[in-house]
Design a protein around this motif. Structure first.
Motif, PDB file in Angstrom:
ATOM      1  N   ILE A  65     -72.822 -10.317 -40.389  1.00 28.32           N
ATOM      2  CA  ILE A  65     -73.072  -9.477 -41.550  1.00 28.32           C
ATOM      3  C   ILE A  65     -73.334  -8.065 -41.035  1.00 28.32           C
ATOM      4  O   ILE A  65     -74.251  -7.841 -40.253  1.00 28.32           O
ATOM      5  N   LEU A  66     -72.535  -7.113 -41.452  1.00 28.93           N
ATOM      6  CA  LEU A  66     -72.606  -5.757 -40.907  1.00 28.93           C
ATOM      7  C   LEU A  66     -73.646  -4.934 -41.658  1.00 28.93           C
ATOM      8  O   LEU A  66     -73.689  -4.937 -42.889  1.00 28.93           O
ATOM      9  N   LEU A  67     -74.471  -4.239 -40.905  1.00 31.25           N
ATOM     10  CA  LEU A  67     -75.619  -3.530 -41.461  1.00 31.25           C
ATOM     11  C   LEU A  67     -75.631  -2.075 -40.988  1.00 31.25           C
ATOM     12  O   LEU A  67     -76.445  -1.693 -40.155  1.00 31.25           O
ATOM     13  N   PRO A  68     -74.734  -1.236 -41.507  1.00 33.02           N
ATOM     14  CA  PRO A  68     -74.720   0.163 -41.050  1.00 33.02           C
ATOM     15  C   PRO A  68     -75.956   0.940 -41.471  1.00 33.02           C
ATOM     16  O   PRO A  68     -76.203   2.028 -40.966  1.00 33.02           O
ATOM     17  N   SER A  69     -76.744   0.393 -42.389  1.00 34.02           N
ATOM     18  CA  SER A  69     -77.942   1.114 -42.831  1.00 34.02           C
ATOM     19  C   SER A  69     -79.083   1.010 -41.829  1.00 34.02           C
ATOM     20  O   SER A  69     -79.543   2.023 -41.328  1.00 34.02           O
ATOM     21  N   PRO A  70     -79.579  -0.182 -41.465  1.00 37.86           N
ATOM     22  CA  PRO A  70     -80.645  -0.229 -40.452  1.00 37.86           C
ATOM     23  C   PRO A  70     -80.141  -0.008 -39.044  1.00 37.86           C
ATOM     24  O   PRO A  70     -80.899   0.335 -38.156  1.00 37.86           O
ATOM     25  N   GLY A  71     -78.865  -0.223 -38.821  1.00 33.56           N
ATOM     26  CA  GLY A  71     -78.271   0.137 -37.544  1.00 33.56           C
ATOM     27  C   GLY A  71     -77.955   1.620 -37.590  1.00 33.56           C
ATOM     28  O   GLY A  71     -78.688   2.411 -38.163  1.00 33.56           O
ATOM     29  N   ALA A  72     -76.873   2.029 -36.992  1.00 35.05           N
ATOM     30  CA  ALA A  72     -76.460   3.430 -37.079  1.00 35.05           C
ATOM     31  C   ALA A  72     -74.945   3.461 -37.127  1.00 35.05           C
ATOM     32  O   ALA A  72     -74.263   2.598 -36.557  1.00 35.05           O
ATOM     33  N   TYR A  73     -74.408   4.477 -37.813  1.00 33.68           N
ATOM     34  CA  TYR A  73     -72.964   4.572 -37.995  1.00 33.68           C
ATOM     35  C   TYR A  73     -72.545   6.030 -37.889  1.00 33.68           C
ATOM     36  O   TYR A  73     -73.074   6.892 -38.599  1.00 33.68           O
ATOM     37  N   LEU A  74     -71.617   6.305 -36.991  1.00 32.86           N
ATOM     38  CA  LEU A  74     -71.058   7.645 -36.844  1.00 32.86           C
ATOM     39  C   LEU A  74     -69.678   7.689 -37.481  1.00 32.86           C
ATOM     40  O   LEU A  74     -68.898   6.742 -37.352  1.00 32.86           O
ATOM     41  N   LEU A  75     -69.378   8.793 -38.147  1.00 32.72           N
ATOM     42  CA  LEU A  75     -68.032   8.981 -38.672  1.00 32.72           C
ATOM     43  C   LEU A  75     -67.074   9.482 -37.608  1.00 32.72           C
ATOM     44  O   LEU A  75     -65.869   9.245 -37.672  1.00 32.72           O
ATOM     45  N   GLU A  76     -67.618  10.214 -36.622  1.00 33.63           N
ATOM     46  CA  GLU A  76     -66.767  10.786 -35.568  1.00 33.63           C
ATOM     47  C   GLU A  76     -67.565  10.931 -34.277  1.00 33.63           C
ATOM     48  O   GLU A  76     -68.513  11.716 -34.247  1.00 33.63           O
ATOM     49  N   PRO A  77     -67.276  10.178 -33.211  1.00 34.19           N
ATOM     50  CA  PRO A  77     -66.289   9.102 -33.182  1.00 34.19           C
ATOM     51  C   PRO A  77     -66.762   7.911 -34.016  1.00 34.19           C
ATOM     52  O   PRO A  77     -67.965   7.614 -34.039  1.00 34.19           O
TER      53      PRO A  77
END
Length: 379
Positions: free
Chosen positions: A154-166
């Motif tokens: 289950i992917l959790l970009p909210s409590p994890g971290a997510y970059l748009l670039e890269p």
């Protein structure tokens, strides 16, 4: 392009969890005094840009502006503790309602105006049930990204971290103390390369049992990970060298920002919080760790904090907004929101360029139903 991400624990950090925190500073970390405060006037040039009625009060889970304040994303609730079931976006003067199945309460708006979320569809084929979606609210176009191979978390970009670039995602482990389920990894979304990370095990050895999920920040080129672990400490992991560094150990610490990232835009400081026990209401006492010198400084107290693109930060203290200048180590008045006796300020957000402030307000007249309103002010 840095991300703006919303922490999964935003509600608990600002409310329930704080009861267990202390105001004592982290042990073995030199503290710099930043008591200087300069008043620059009540409004500092902000004028009303727009206002419109709402159907409920602005929630604490979804409320962000893009970098220049042109796009506003928010959720609405019928009462303080009701489930958030309506989410909206306003691009310029055009407002759109969003599909709650795709844009749920853990979605967040990036500086570029893209909405990011993790989506699960249990009816989809195995291996295709979880993905990250990027939604362009202006055009309505969306793109989904599914990890390759047999990865089916289950992917959790909210409590994890997510970059748009890269385009990069770090996955947080929801069972951090279970040695058999260490699922911390870095996913290069564009190349589909997945790098398993072992630094969670090293952090547990340093801090002992971890009671809460780590909250991550990535630097701009996704070569370094910063982890703030509530009631444990702050750590970093260098992907090139594989080195894990303990930056601070403390049983009083928790992530300092409820609505965006803890790492400042210039990557000089990591912001964290402890409870301000001297305040009448539960507020956060914000501190910053200098990542080069390992010294810490107190920034000020408030109910929330936003990092800015210029490397500084805005602290929200009820209806007062104050800007902390790291170079001068100075806290100054930025803007004061007028709140009448029959009004309640529901939530406040700030664009990362510092030019725009949006806030939701509930007005309770002597006779009649409550009235809900959104106001936007800008320089």
């Amino acid at each position: 392009m840095r991300k703006i991400r919303k922490l999964l624990c935003a509600v608990s950090v600002s409310g329930l969890v704080l009861a267990g925190c202390g105001a004592e500073e982290a042990a073995d970390s030199p503290e710099k005094s930043t008591e200087k405060k300069k008043s620059t006037g009540e409004t500092a040039g902000f004028e009303e840009k727009d206002s419109f009625e709402l159907e409920g009060h602005v929630s604490s889970m979804n409320f962000q502006l893009d970098e220049e304040g042109d796009t506003l994303f928010w959720g609405e609730q019928n009462s303080d503790f009701s489930e958030e079931d309506r989410r909206h976006v306003r691009v310029g003067e055009e407002e759109k309602s969003l599909d709650p199945k795709v844009v749920n309460q853990f979605s967040f708006l990036t500086d570029s105006g893209t909405i990011v979320n993790g989506v699960t569809d249990w009816d989809a084929p195995e291996g295709e049930q979880h993905w990250i979606v990027e939604l362009d609210p202006e055009s309505g176009d969306s793109e989904k990204f599914i990890p390759a191979g047999d990865r089916d978390d289950i992917l959790l970009p909210s409590p994890g971290a997510y970059l748009l670039e890269p385009k990069t995602y770090i996955h947080t482990d929801t069972e951090p103390n279970d040695e058999q389920t260490d699922q911390t990894y870095l996913w290069n979304v564009e190349t589909q390369e997945i790098t398993q990370l072992d630094f969670l095990e090293k952090m547990i050895k340093e801090a002992g049992e971890i009671k809460y999920n780590p909250h991550y920040d990535l630097n701009d080129d996704a070569t370094k990970v910063y982890a703030i672990i509530m009631y444990a400490g702050i750590f970093s992991y260098d992907l090139k060298s594989g080195e894990t560094e303990t930056l601070m150990l403390s049983d009083k610490i928790y992530p300092g920002t409820g609505n965006n990232e803890n790492l400042t835009a210039n990557e000089d400081y990591l912001i964290y919080g402890v409870q301000d026990e001297e305040a009448e209401l539960m507020k956060t006492e914000f501190h910053a760790l200098n990542l080069e010198t390992k010294e810490t400084m107190k920034l000020g107290s408030g109910t929330n904090l936003y990092t800015l693109k210029d490397g500084n930060a805005v602290i929200i203290d009820d209806n007062k907004l104050m800007k902390f200048d790291f170079e001068n180590e100075e806290l100054s008045d930025l803007h004061t929101i007028k709140v009448d006796e029959n009004q309640k300020l529901d939530n406040v957000t700030v664009s990362s360029d510092g030019s725009t402030i949006a806030y939701g307000m509930t007005t309770t007249p002597e006779d009649g139903e409550k009235q809900y309103e959104m106001k936007i002010v800008s320089k």
